[in-house]
Design an enzyme around this catalytic site. Structure first.
Site, PDB file in Angstrom:
ATOM      1  N   SER A 257     -14.123   0.802  -7.578  1.00 54.88           N
ATOM      2  CA  SER A 257     -13.505   2.340  -7.679  1.00 54.88           C
ATOM      3  C   SER A 257     -14.655   3.323  -7.854  1.00 54.88           C
ATOM      4  O   SER A 257     -15.586   3.269  -6.985  1.00 54.88           O
ATOM      5  CB  SER A 257     -12.619   2.177  -8.773  1.00 54.88           C
ATOM      6  OG  SER A 257     -11.698   3.362  -8.876  1.00 54.88           O
TER       7      SER A 257
ATOM      8  N   ASP B 287      -5.055  -0.028   0.149  1.00 56.60           N
ATOM      9  CA  ASP B 287      -5.480   0.541  -1.276  1.00 56.60           C
ATOM     10  C   ASP B 287      -5.853   2.178  -0.903  1.00 56.60           C
ATOM     11  O   ASP B 287      -6.596   2.521   0.275  1.00 56.60           O
ATOM     12  CB  ASP B 287      -6.828  -0.029  -1.570  1.00 56.60           C
ATOM     13  CG  ASP B 287      -7.609   0.566  -2.767  1.00 56.60           C
ATOM     14  OD1 ASP B 287      -6.990   1.436  -3.128  1.00 56.60           O
ATOM     15  OD2 ASP B 287      -8.685   0.148  -3.138  1.00 56.60           O
TER      16      ASP B 287
ATOM     17  N   HIS C 112      -5.109  -1.389  -5.193  1.00 55.03           N
ATOM     18  CA  HIS C 112      -6.413  -1.036  -5.882  1.00 55.03           C
ATOM     19  C   HIS C 112      -6.908  -2.093  -6.795  1.00 55.03           C
ATOM     20  O   HIS C 112      -7.991  -2.157  -7.356  1.00 55.03           O
ATOM     21  CB  HIS C 112      -6.444   0.392  -6.362  1.00 55.03           C
ATOM     22  CG  HIS C 112      -7.778   0.841  -6.657  1.00 55.03           C
ATOM     23  ND1 HIS C 112      -8.870   0.984  -5.787  1.00 55.03           N
ATOM     24  CD2 HIS C 112      -8.294   1.577  -7.837  1.00 55.03           C
ATOM     25  CE1 HIS C 112      -9.843   1.350  -6.480  1.00 55.03           C
ATOM     26  NE2 HIS C 112      -9.525   1.869  -7.630  1.00 55.03           N
TER      27      HIS C 112
END
Lengths: 598, 574
Positions: free
Chosen positions: A129, A186, A313
């Site tokens: 991330s 995602d 995610h």
């Protein structure tokens, strides 16, 4: 089929899952800037050291002013991140850059890094991330420092840099060191294709509460998908128009009215299809198209896909655990394979975009082939030019002055050669400006060498032609920023300077004659002002230095040349390096005398 | 349908992607947003079209034109014909010099002219983005106003306009295909909207034959054509016309239907991020034709059924794809190279004490064969430049020409003498009336026009440079050749007295002409070289004077007899 991800990206498969695990762990440990872990490879007992970075879901760490937090990066530690062809410097997200700068001090000092370097262990920078951008910039930082090539692995990372960023990476041959894993839906890897907005904040807020574990099941936001994907789609379509060779000039007009995200993917992308297959793609244009098209809405309704775009995610660890064992990997480079596209769920229109991305690479290869044929012709022309230069020395005039007079047949042939060469190099220049040649073209040894040879040998003739026709009266001096100096020479000079890691403008030996000519004109116009005196001294210093390192040929010192005549006419008080230069002129004169005797 | 030949590189059609980029960006939304607002508001102008101006950001301006609600439904009771409008003739090209505008739009435009003039003055002062937008007949006014604005903008203007219309009828007979103004116009048209095609379906102006084209409507700009399921962008006027015609035949009868472009945009935005019902199958073997068929079907057109030739479209795209900035750069250097070759030829001739004109006429050098090749290349290049200028609207064509006319003049002065040489070598007479190509005539006309507008250098400054100069009048040698023929006729035993008289008159005229050229330093000193045709003429002429008009004198005769030409073109002593 059958190849593993590790094979395709040049890293042992055993590293990937532990690296992902560490990246997720580090992301959620805000108290530490990074975590380190040594991973033993079973079959050869070597070790890989993984550094993984913490993340932040605060909007200020994702966005900033101006729009898209656009920040030019090519300074100091990132000097390579620029275009050598007028495309400007690479742009990165300034908020990501700031977070990287907070980390780099401690990272450089980390004892694990020192130890890994000493023991020649492979270093991997990993990020999940918002830890991804830090891993990317850290990898680049050490690549610029020429430490043994580190690797970069990211999982669900947002985009960091623009088109020039990716171009520079590929030019430097670093692109293969970066691998980015992306889940099919995602939202985070797509989020930077859209400007920061309330939708962005909703998404980040959601993940923040989720990662902070204050709220195990925060209520997912809704309504953001259309905004983010709409903007992403705009970017993908704009790029597709270019790939497809769109000739409608309204495209540029429209582009000037809308602000598209500057960010583009770079490095190798591994798409997790969600059914156990991995798709590996290196072509950056194809990556962008897949990134946008595979997340398009299908049969299921928007709310469902929207939820999936958030859930995925957090799904990297489980997804990768399944996929890496199965070795079900397809590489997309070399043409889209239909089976793969079915896994990604692409539309026919997406297929056309991918074929256009592939064709664009083919076109660049074809252009390179065309230019390769030119290179032979250029060699031949340059050899003729070299002979011309050699012959011109006999008259003690030098080819510069001989060319300027245009009295002999040889001068005429040289002029035709000059134009032949200009035609070929201008064509190369235009192709480079449009990115129509492979990214590493300007980094190829033989190209830089041939270009430099051309620049040193032929640019003096362009200068001679310029002053022969007194073109300075129309356009101003030959050398002024963005002025009449042909761009092909500016480009070629930058290749060399970049290659030698020298500042731009430092390799201007081919401009010697322009400095001399312009000084002559300016002295007549203004007299010996302070500024003129400084320029004379600069010419003297340059001459001595360039003759010394052989980047300037000593035929400028021939007795009948414009330079020697001009320099001899200068009042003695303006020639501080008089003795040294007289000596050089004398030596040259002797050499020519001996040469003619033989 | 013919398929792509092997070895040809695949091409693509970007009509769908460009449309998608447009509907997913916020540009069109921004243009549409103010229209319903304006239609709901108070009417400020005594007209069926209302207008407002807004500044969404300090650096952007939006000008909106919208018809009053009731005139949307019954917009054009009549006024579908085209009326010549000389005020807009600056849009005319060489082929279609006079511009006609739809009567309804024109009437409205004229009635708003005072207001629009004020608006134009205000906008000319602004910098940054300018969106001019309008719905239905308001869109026609937006287009006309944008053209009006563009025509008054200079190159330095920092204002960047774009005109976006929604469901507007076609407005004129000009296509702007070769003008860069074309790229400032974007027209959104729904296949459900009867308005844009109103005049086409009336049958008054359908282009049934090439003859009627002069009076027929032509679309210009980029059309964003949309249907329920998708959209595509096109900018080829013929194709757009065809698509609009097909659409109009299908919506006929639905005339009262009001199309909500806001709703259409919302739908298209959603569609743009949807995969659609089908997933990709195999790779496309023929990406261009497969792509364009998909795109056309999206907007409700079946190319096979409606006779749209995608093979021809691909061939055109292929021609376009060949011309790149890189190939242009190469061509420009080649052109420079050919000129250098000719300069060298001229210089070589002079070294042999001859004019290049005479050398070429007599075929003195071996390299003459290649000279003809270079002449051909250069002529083709300049013919193409002139043709390009002629396809552009007048004003734009003029500024395009200004950029290169200097080089074109050098070309004319260098190459035309060689064409004259060929003409007389092959036994021609009176080159100016019988042999001169339209290219040279046009280039000379351009030069004369430019010369009128600039103050020329005085003869003094010219004198210093005259030794390297080309002769100003590119037809100089034609005059010399005709003078030689006059001398021959004068001396010929069979000539009648009338013929002699007329020849003598011609020679007197020629003498005056040459004197003027010499006084202005407009001829190259090379003409006085011993073996030049000019000197050949002089010797014949001198002999004729001695034979026929013993005491005739003129400034030229004095100049020649006293050998003043020895000093011609030499720098004056300081």
């Amino acid at each position: 089929m059958g190849e593993t991800v590790g094979n395709l990206i040049g890293l042992n498969d055993e590293v990937i899952h532990p690296a992902a695990t560490l990246a997720v762990e580090a992301h959620n440990s805000p108290s530490k800037q990074f975590l380190v872990k040594k991973i033993k490879i079973r079959h050869d007992l070597s070790s890989v050291v993984v550094f993984a970075f913490s993340g932040s879901m605060l909007p200020k760490d994702w966005s900033g002013q101006p729009t898209f937090a656009k920040t030019e990066i090519a300074t100091g530690e990132f000097r390579s991140l620029t275009s050598l062809n007028d495309g400007g410097d690479a742009v990165v997200n300034g908020s990501f850059l700031r977070r990287f700068k907070d980390v780099i001090g401690n990272l450089s000092k980390a004892k694990e890094l020192k130890e890994a370097t000493e023991k020649k262990r492979q270093v991997v920078f990993a990020g999940y991330s918002s830890g991804g951008p830090i891993a990317i910039l850290a990898t680049l930082y050490f690549l610029e420092k020429q430490t043994p090539s580190p690797r970069c692995l990211t999982f669900g990372s947002p985009l960091v840099g623009d088109r020039i960023f990716g171009h520079a990476l590929r030019r430097e041959g670093w692109s293969d060191y970066f691998t980015h894993f992306v889940m099919k839906y995602d939202i985070i890897p797509r989020i930077m294709l859209s400007p920061s907005s309330t939708e962005h904040e909703q998404i980040l807020d959601y993940f923040k509460s989720k990662f902070d574990r204050k709220n195990i099941n925060p209520a997912p936001p809704s309504g953001f998908y259309l905004t983010v994907m709409g903007n992403a789609s705009s970017v993908a379509s704009y790029e597709a128009c270019h790939l497809m060779g769109c000739r409608n000039p309204s495209l540029d007009i429209i582009k000037s009215f809308i602000e598209l995200s500057p960010y583009r993917p770079s490095g190798t992308y591994v798409f997790c299809t969600g059914n156990g297959n991995l798709v590996v793609v290196k072509n950056p244009n194809a990556v962008l198209q897949i990134l946008v098209h595979c997340a398009e809405l299908g049969e299921s309704n928007t709310a469902e896909v929207e939820k999936r775009s958030l859930d995925e995610h957090s799904a990297y660890l489980s997804e990768l655990k399944d996929c890496l064992g199965m070795q079900a990997v397809v590489s997309l480079d070399g043409g889209p394979a239909t089976a793969t596209l079915n896994d990604l769920g692409l539309s026919p229109q997406a297929m056309l975009c991918l074929q256009a991305a592939e064709e664009f690479e083919n076109r660049r290869s074809r252009n390179l082939e065309k230019i390769r044929k030119y290179l032979e012709k250029i060699e031949v022309e340059l050899e003729m030019m070299r002979k011309y230069k050699e012959n011109a020395q006999i008259s003690r005039l030098g080819y510069y002055d001989s060319f300027k007079l245009q009295n002999e047949d040889d001068d005429f042939h040289a002029n035709v050669s000059r134009l032949e060469l200009a035609g070929m190099w201008d064509e190369i220049k235009e192709m480079l400006k449009e990115f129509e040649l492979p990214d590493d073209f300007e980094k190829k040894r033989e190209i830089i060498d041939l270009g430099t040879k051309y620049r040193r040998l032929v640019e003096p003739l362009d200068i001679a032609n310029f002053y022969r026709h007194s073109k300075d009266k129309e356009t101003g001096a030959y050398v002024i920023g963005g002025g009449p100096r042909p761009k092909r020479y500016r480009f070629i000079q930058r290749w060399l300077e970049h290659d030698e890691k020298k500042p731009f403008g430092s390799r201007s030996e081919s401009l010697f004659w322009a400095d001399v000519e312009q000084l002559g004109i300016d002295i007549k116009k203004k007299g010996y002002l302070q500024e003129i005196e400084e320029r004379i001294q600069q010419v003297e210093r340059n001459l001595i230095a360039w003759i010394g390192d052989r980047s300037l040929d000593d035929d400028v010192l021939l007795e009948n040349s414009t330079f020697v005549k001009w320099w001899r006419d200068l009042p003695p008080q303006h020639k501080p390096k008089s003795d040294r230069i007289e000596k050089l002129i004398g030596e040259m004169s002797e050499r020519v005398t001996q040469g003619t005797k033989i | 349908m013919k398929r792509r030949r092997m070895n040809q590189v695949p091409l693509f059609s970007s009509a769908g992607e460009q449309a998608k980029m447009l509907v997913t960006s916020n540009l069109i939304d921004a243009a549409w947003a103010k229209i319903p607002e304006l239609q709901r508001g108070q009417s400020a102008l005594p007209s069926s079209v209302q207008t407002m101006i807004d500044h969404p950001t300090p650096n952007s301006t939006i000008v909106v034109f919208a018809p009053l609600p009731d005139s949307t439904q019954y917009p054009l009771p009549q006024g579908g014909d085209l009326v010549p409008y000389p005020d807009f003739d600056f849009l005319g090209t060489k082929e279609w010099p006079s511009v006609s505008i739809n009567r309804a739009a024109l009437t409205l435009f004229e009635s708003l002219k005072n207001h629009l003039y004020g608006l134009k003055t205000e906008l000319n002062k602004r910098e940054g983005q300018l969106i001019i937008t309008g719905h239905s007949l308001g869109g026609s006014i937006a287009s006309l106003f944008t053209l009006y604005l563009l025509s008054s903008m200079d190159k330095e203007s920092k204002c960047r306009p774009i005109c976006i219309t929604f469901g507007s009828p076609l407005i004129g007979n000009f296509a702007l295909q070769h003008s860069h103004w074309n790229s400032f116009f974007l027209h959104l048209v729904s296949d459900k909207d009867p308005l844009p095609t109103l005049f086409l379906s009336s049958g008054r102006s359908a282009p049934t034959s090439s003859h009627s084209q002069a009076t027929a409507y032509k679309p210009f700009g980029t059309y964003l054509l949309c249907s329920e399921i998708g959209c595509a962008c096109f900018d080829d006027p013929d194709l757009i016309l065809k698509i609009l015609t097909v659409a109009s035949s299908e919506v006929a009868g639905g005339l009262l239907q009001v199309v909500d472009y806001g709703e259409i945009l919302r739908n298209l935005k959603n569609r743009a991020i949807c995969k659609g019902p089908q997933l990709a199958g195999e790779r496309f073997a023929y990406p261009f034709s497969d792509g364009i068929v998909m795109e056309l079907k999206t907007i409700g057109i079946d190319p096979a059924k409606h006779n749209i030739d995608t093979t021809r479209m691909e061939a055109e795209a292929r021609t376009l794809a060949k011309k790149t900035k890189a190939s242009d750069a190469k061509e420009l250097n080649d052109i420079k190279k050919y000129m250098v070759m000719l300069e060298w030829y001229k210089k070589k001739s002079k070294e042999a004490n001859k004019c290049y004109y005479d050398c070429f006429k007599n075929g003195d050098f071996q390299r003459d064969v290649r000279i003809e090749e270079f002449m051909g290349q250069l002529t083709t290049y300049w013919e193409d430049m002139v043709a390009q200028a002629e396809r552009k609207p007048q004003k734009e064509g003029a500024s395009f020409r200004t950029a290169w006319f200097q080089s074109a003049t050098t070309f004319r002065r260098m190459v035309e003498p060689l064409d004259i040489a060929i003409f007389y070598r092959d036994g021609g007479r009176d080159y100016i009336n019988n042999g001169r190509s339209p290219l040279y005539k046009l280039l000379e006309k351009l030069y004369d026009e430019a010369a009128k507008n600039t103050t020329r250098e005085g003869p003094d400054s010219k004198n210093k440079k005259v030794s390297v100069l080309l002769t100003d009048d590119s037809c100089f040698w034609a005059h010399v050749e005709d003078a030689i023929l006059s001398c021959q006729s004068l001396n010929h035993a069979n000539s009648t007295p009338e013929q002699r008289e007329s020849s003598w008159k011609n020679l007197v005229e020629f003498g005056k002409y040459v004197t003027k050229q010499i006084e202005n330093f407009a001829v190259s000193p090379e003409i006085f070289l011993e073996q030049s045709s000019f000197m050949k003429w002089w010797r014949m002429y001198e002999a004729s004077i001695d034979a026929f008009r013993n005491f005739y004198t003129s400034p030229l005769v004095n100049f020649m007899k006293s050998h003043k030409y020895d000093d011609y073109g030499l720098p004056e002593e300081a």
